[in-house]
Write an enzyme that holds these catalytic residues in place. Sequence first.
Site, PDB file in Angstrom:
ATOM      1  N   ASP A  92       0.809  -1.211   0.000  1.00 35.75           N
ATOM      2  CA  ASP A  92       0.000   0.000   0.000  1.00 35.75           C
ATOM      3  C   ASP A  92       0.845   1.265   0.000  1.00 35.75           C
ATOM      4  O   ASP A  92       2.038   1.249   0.309  1.00 35.75           O
ATOM      5  CB  ASP A  92      -0.956   0.017   1.191  1.00 35.75           C
ATOM      6  N   GLU A  97      -0.133  -1.094   5.670  1.00 41.19           N
ATOM      7  CA  GLU A  97       0.926  -0.705   6.593  1.00 41.19           C
ATOM      8  C   GLU A  97       0.836   0.773   6.947  1.00 41.19           C
ATOM      9  O   GLU A  97       1.252   1.185   8.033  1.00 41.19           O
ATOM     10  CB  GLU A  97       2.299  -1.003   5.970  1.00 41.19           C
TER      11      GLU A  97
END
Length: 357
Positions: A76, A130
């Site tokens: 991400d 994350e």
Amino acid sequence: MSSPNSPLDLTLDGGTLTARLVDFPSVSGEETALADAVEAALRAHPHLTVDRFGNNVVARTHFGLPERVVLAGHLDTVPIADNVPSHVEGDLLYGCGTSDMKSGVAVQLRLAATVVEPNHDITYVFYDCEEVEADRNGLGHLFATHPDWLAGDFAVLMEPSGAVVEGGCQGSLRADITLTGVRAHAARSWLGDNAIHKAAEVLRRLAEYEPRRVVIDGLEYREGLNATRIDGGVAGNVIPDECRIHVAFRFAPDRSLEQAEAHLREVFDGYQLDVVDASPAALPGLSQPAAQAFLAAVGGEPRAKFGWTDVARFSAHGVPAVNYGPGDPNLAHKREEHCSLSAIAEVEERLRNWLTK
């Protein structure tokens, strides 16, 4: 911008593959299409066993070698800031996620596809979420549900580190100190008790605080205790009856969460202190044989990691871990985020040497 249905070509060089990943949007919570592409690309390689849980993909070799190492990276990015699609200027690749951390993911993918006779068994981990709150973190979900997928003797988190080994990470503890008083009209202040004025003593303790410097495995960690926010006040004509000071404590890996909290309560003895967020530190583990072999292979002078990363999750499960990636941590999350193409190639070459020689 890449189509969500476009396959990933792992024969591309690391810089071109990074650009391909950047052009494949994957803001936190929206990683499904990229996770699909990563899974499909890895399943094309028969030397890998590929598993998936949610938008987390894990690929492993099973050669029966005496040691297993883990290379991990998140899929991400923070929200795009008009910096996709990617573009190249000289040696620099610009775009959201170039530094944090699609350049690292590209290196992982290249190694996963091409290192077919490694000197260690290897686990490649690609995980989601994350960049958001900890309870959504894909690596945390994998440790909770499939810890056997993440087992290893040593781990490398491909977070941006400027192609320098950064050992362990600081712990993070955030707390609110609440000061109370008595509300009154500002014209009759003697009838009240000003809570904001009471902040002076707390701020004095912070200003006079002397943070430790701690050397662990030859790396110097610097602690820090700071006020990061003050909230208080009701109106321009009201003596406030409450003031809240938010403090952030970044602590060295030789302290546990419990020790860090106890230290804060000692510093602010006599005040109401409420912990609102806490993440453990991670020891660098550079004295471990696997870490020593890694350092010898990639070279350079290691340094302490200032900040918190997911190496702490590996450390908590008994796996020594370091941060090592081609991106520049100072460029993470910036609109002008970029990564050096030569650094991507350099990190891939060093890791390949470590895994094959």
